[in-house]
Design a protein around this motif. Sequence first.
Motif, PDB file in Angstrom:
ATOM      1  N   LEU A 206      69.937  42.266   4.228  1.00  0.00           N
ATOM      2  CA  LEU A 206      70.778  43.165   5.011  1.00  0.00           C
ATOM      3  C   LEU A 206      70.179  44.575   4.933  1.00  0.00           C
ATOM      4  CD1 LEU A 206      73.592  43.421   6.480  1.00  0.00           C
ATOM      5  CD2 LEU A 206      74.395  44.372   4.326  1.00  0.00           C
ATOM      6  N   LEU A 207      69.878  45.130   6.112  1.00  0.00           N
ATOM      7  CA  LEU A 207      69.328  46.491   6.116  1.00  0.00           C
ATOM      8  C   LEU A 207      70.438  47.522   6.183  1.00  0.00           C
ATOM      9  CD1 LEU A 207      66.315  46.255   8.581  1.00  0.00           C
ATOM     10  CD2 LEU A 207      66.288  46.212   6.100  1.00  0.00           C
ATOM     11  N   MET A 208      71.440  47.241   7.003  1.00  0.00           N
ATOM     12  CA  MET A 208      72.537  48.197   7.192  1.00  0.00           C
ATOM     13  C   MET A 208      73.733  47.449   7.746  1.00  0.00           C
ATOM     14  SD  MET A 208      71.210  51.432   9.267  1.00  0.00           S
ATOM     15  CE  MET A 208      70.356  52.758   8.526  1.00  0.00           C
ATOM     16  N   ALA A 209      74.939  47.952   7.467  1.00  0.00           N
ATOM     17  CA  ALA A 209      76.131  47.392   8.108  1.00  0.00           C
ATOM     18  C   ALA A 209      77.130  48.514   8.302  1.00  0.00           C
ATOM     19  CB  ALA A 209      76.737  46.288   7.245  1.00  0.00           C
ATOM     20  N   GLY A 210      77.891  48.420   9.368  1.00  0.00           N
ATOM     21  CA  GLY A 210      78.933  49.429   9.591  1.00  0.00           C
ATOM     22  C   GLY A 210      79.240  49.587  11.051  1.00  0.00           C
ATOM     23  N   ASN A 211      79.863  50.703  11.349  1.00  0.00           N
ATOM     24  CA  ASN A 211      80.235  51.036  12.706  1.00  0.00           C
ATOM     25  C   ASN A 211      78.990  51.218  13.576  1.00  0.00           C
ATOM     26  OD1 ASN A 211      81.177  53.011  14.795  1.00  0.00           O
ATOM     27  ND2 ASN A 211      83.072  52.485  13.709  1.00  0.00           N
ATOM     28  N   VAL A 212      78.974  50.632  14.776  1.00  0.00           N
ATOM     29  CA  VAL A 212      77.775  50.737  15.635  1.00  0.00           C
ATOM     30  C   VAL A 212      77.381  52.196  15.846  1.00  0.00           C
ATOM     31  CG1 VAL A 212      76.935  50.419  18.014  1.00  0.00           C
ATOM     32  CG2 VAL A 212      78.006  48.536  16.820  1.00  0.00           C
ATOM     33  N   GLY A 213      78.381  53.032  16.086  1.00  0.00           N
ATOM     34  CA  GLY A 213      78.104  54.450  16.333  1.00  0.00           C
ATOM     35  C   GLY A 213      77.380  55.094  15.162  1.00  0.00           C
ATOM     36  N   GLU A 214      77.729  54.677  13.960  1.00  0.00           N
ATOM     37  CA  GLU A 214      77.090  55.287  12.780  1.00  0.00           C
ATOM     38  C   GLU A 214      75.722  54.673  12.492  1.00  0.00           C
ATOM     39  OE1 GLU A 214      79.968  54.707   9.713  1.00  0.00           O
ATOM     40  OE2 GLU A 214      81.429  55.937  10.777  1.00  0.00           O
ATOM     41  N   VAL A 215      75.642  53.344  12.637  1.00  0.00           N
ATOM     42  CA  VAL A 215      74.394  52.667  12.279  1.00  0.00           C
ATOM     43  C   VAL A 215      73.313  52.886  13.332  1.00  0.00           C
ATOM     44  CG1 VAL A 215      73.341  50.397  11.858  1.00  0.00           C
ATOM     45  CG2 VAL A 215      75.576  50.926  10.904  1.00  0.00           C
ATOM     46  N   LEU A 216      73.729  52.845  14.598  1.00  0.00           N
ATOM     47  CA  LEU A 216      72.735  52.924  15.669  1.00  0.00           C
ATOM     48  C   LEU A 216      72.841  54.229  16.455  1.00  0.00           C
ATOM     49  CD1 LEU A 216      73.006  49.277  17.067  1.00  0.00           C
ATOM     50  CD2 LEU A 216      71.253  50.178  15.576  1.00  0.00           C
ATOM     51  N   THR A 217      73.078  55.321  15.772  1.00  0.00           N
ATOM     52  CA  THR A 217      73.215  56.583  16.522  1.00  0.00           C
ATOM     53  C   THR A 217      71.867  57.009  17.080  1.00  0.00           C
ATOM     54  OG1 THR A 217      72.947  57.651  14.397  1.00  0.00           O
ATOM     55  CG2 THR A 217      75.153  57.723  15.380  1.00  0.00           C
ATOM     56  N   ASN A 218      71.946  57.645  18.222  1.00  0.00           N
ATOM     57  CA  ASN A 218      70.745  58.272  18.771  1.00  0.00           C
ATOM     58  C   ASN A 218      70.445  59.490  17.932  1.00  0.00           C
ATOM     59  OD1 ASN A 218      69.502  57.124  21.031  1.00  0.00           O
ATOM     60  ND2 ASN A 218      71.367  57.477  22.200  1.00  0.00           N
ATOM     61  N   GLU A 219      69.248  59.603  17.469  1.00  0.00           N
ATOM     62  CA  GLU A 219      68.915  60.753  16.638  1.00  0.00           C
ATOM     63  C   GLU A 219      68.037  61.715  17.410  1.00  0.00           C
ATOM     64  OE1 GLU A 219      67.016  58.686  13.392  1.00  0.00           O
ATOM     65  OE2 GLU A 219      68.379  59.723  12.047  1.00  0.00           O
ATOM     66  N   ASP A 220      68.345  62.976  17.298  1.00  0.00           N
ATOM     67  CA  ASP A 220      67.456  63.996  17.852  1.00  0.00           C
ATOM     68  C   ASP A 220      66.515  64.431  16.750  1.00  0.00           C
ATOM     69  OD1 ASP A 220      68.980  63.831  20.058  1.00  0.00           O
ATOM     70  OD2 ASP A 220      69.982  65.767  19.802  1.00  0.00           O
ATOM     71  N   PHE A 221      65.292  64.774  17.120  1.00  0.00           N
ATOM     72  CA  PHE A 221      64.412  65.382  16.130  1.00  0.00           C
ATOM     73  C   PHE A 221      63.540  66.427  16.800  1.00  0.00           C
ATOM     74  CE2 PHE A 221      62.182  61.611  17.601  1.00  0.00           C
ATOM     75  CZ  PHE A 221      60.876  62.028  17.785  1.00  0.00           C
ATOM     76  N   ILE A 222      63.027  67.329  15.979  1.00  0.00           N
ATOM     77  CA  ILE A 222      62.175  68.390  16.502  1.00  0.00           C
ATOM     78  C   ILE A 222      60.740  68.061  16.114  1.00  0.00           C
ATOM     79  CG2 ILE A 222      61.616  70.854  16.351  1.00  0.00           C
ATOM     80  CD1 ILE A 222      64.576  71.398  15.821  1.00  0.00           C
ATOM     81  N   GLU A 223      59.861  68.145  17.098  1.00  0.00           N
ATOM     82  CA  GLU A 223      58.456  67.859  16.828  1.00  0.00           C
ATOM     83  C   GLU A 223      57.695  69.179  16.795  1.00  0.00           C
ATOM     84  OE1 GLU A 223      56.483  64.016  18.445  1.00  0.00           O
ATOM     85  OE2 GLU A 223      55.983  65.662  19.807  1.00  0.00           O
ATOM     86  N   LEU A 224      56.902  69.381  15.742  1.00  0.00           N
ATOM     87  CA  LEU A 224      56.173  70.648  15.587  1.00  0.00           C
ATOM     88  C   LEU A 224      54.693  70.382  15.378  1.00  0.00           C
ATOM     89  CD1 LEU A 224      58.766  70.686  13.256  1.00  0.00           C
ATOM     90  CD2 LEU A 224      58.372  73.085  13.700  1.00  0.00           C
ATOM     91  N   GLY A 225      53.877  71.306  15.872  1.00  0.00           N
ATOM     92  CA  GLY A 225      52.439  71.190  15.645  1.00  0.00           C
ATOM     93  C   GLY A 225      51.841  72.546  15.301  1.00  0.00           C
ATOM     94  N   VAL A 226      50.725  72.502  14.562  1.00  0.00           N
ATOM     95  CA  VAL A 226      49.988  73.732  14.227  1.00  0.00           C
ATOM     96  C   VAL A 226      48.500  73.468  14.468  1.00  0.00           C
ATOM     97  CG1 VAL A 226      51.480  74.858  12.528  1.00  0.00           C
ATOM     98  CG2 VAL A 226      50.071  72.924  11.820  1.00  0.00           C
ATOM     99  N   GLU A 227      47.720  74.543  14.423  1.00  0.00           N
ATOM    100  CA  GLU A 227      46.263  74.402  14.557  1.00  0.00           C
ATOM    101  C   GLU A 227      45.743  73.491  13.446  1.00  0.00           C
ATOM    102  OE1 GLU A 227      44.030  77.434  16.369  1.00  0.00           O
ATOM    103  OE2 GLU A 227      45.532  76.526  17.693  1.00  0.00           O
ATOM    104  N   ASP A 228      44.564  72.905  13.665  1.00  0.00           N
ATOM    105  CA  ASP A 228      43.933  72.045  12.649  1.00  0.00           C
ATOM    106  C   ASP A 228      43.906  72.730  11.289  1.00  0.00           C
ATOM    107  OD1 ASP A 228      43.554  70.125  14.444  1.00  0.00           O
ATOM    108  OD2 ASP A 228      41.404  70.461  14.749  1.00  0.00           O
ATOM    109  N   GLY A 229      44.227  71.993  10.268  1.00  0.00           N
ATOM    110  CA  GLY A 229      44.152  72.533   8.909  1.00  0.00           C
ATOM    111  C   GLY A 229      45.434  73.201   8.446  1.00  0.00           C
ATOM    112  N   GLY A 230      46.417  73.359   9.372  1.00  0.00           N
ATOM    113  CA  GLY A 230      47.639  74.077   8.996  1.00  0.00           C
ATOM    114  C   GLY A 230      48.805  73.177   8.601  1.00  0.00           C
TER     115      GLY A 230
END
Length: 298
Positions: A206-230
């Motif tokens: 079992l990986l997870m169990a619970g309310n669909v809204g909690e288990v399978l929520t759409n997650e937002d994330f922020i993607e960041l990049g820097v110059e090489d080496g940073g």
Amino acid sequence: MSSILSIQSITKFYGPIRALHKVSFDVPPGAVFGVLGPNGSGKTTLLGIVMDVLKASEGSYFWFGERPSEKHRQQIGTLLETPNFYHYLSGERNLQIAAAIKGRGEGDIPRVLEMVKLADRKDSKFNTYSLGMKQRLAIASCLLGNPSVLVFDEPTNGLDPVGIAQIRQLIRDLSKEGKTIILASHLLDEVEKVCDHVAILQKGQLLMAGNVGEVLTNEDFIELGVEDGGMERLRAVLSGLSGIRQLKEQEGHLQLYLENGGISLAEVNRYCFQQGVVLNHLQLRKKSLESKFMELTK
Ligand code: ATP
């Protein structure tokens, strides 16, 4: 009674093959509960155990808060595999035979035919039914005697989009009547559309169990990049920022997963700049449920 079905640390071996490993979860009353997992993850085995078709190697389960018994099974309608209907008999006649075998629901046939929308085809022979109609007749057979709990294994398997939509609507109608429905599916889309609770299985665990809204929520994330080496410096700077749940490096970018009510792009940008890091990439991204499921079960 706090749960309809309580599964407690169930393990199942088929010889040397471990199909389930210490699986535990509870199905609340009135839930449409999806057991979700890829092929071979143990869904059918788990349903077979709680329906007493298979024996668990270890662990226990309780129906209606009690040790399982015949009395309980009379309150449960099951569709684990396509039943053997007689091809040259009508839908109605097949249901009469099913009711006699089950010892319940003889007087219930018009109601269940109506429920699965086969009343107008009740006199047609089974072998003239479409695949969707055959599946609906199988569900009608589960509904005989009006059980309060229904257990379906992959109820839309092999059906075309119209057939799938009809079965899903039927599940929603049954849920509105107050039934508790447990269904196994390998389709995330199915679980998302009809279930309110989910347990995700992978390789018998079992990986997870619970309310669909909690288990399978759409997650937002922020993607960041820097110059090489940073990248190292960026990672160090971001780890000092509050409101962050997780940092992940992916294809040359850092992904920032935020706590609820996290921070805005502008705030992240300003913070990095103040710490002497100049970003060359900054984007808010939506993580699809599909990719979350793939990640969970990879
Ligand atoms: P599917 O969606 O393909 O039916 P599932 O999630 O229902 O998959 P199970 O059918 O429960 O998974 O199978 C779980 C594991 O147990 C798999 O590795 C399968 O090969 C194995 N297994 C299932 N039944 C048996 C059996 N009778 N003998 C040996 N191994 C079995």
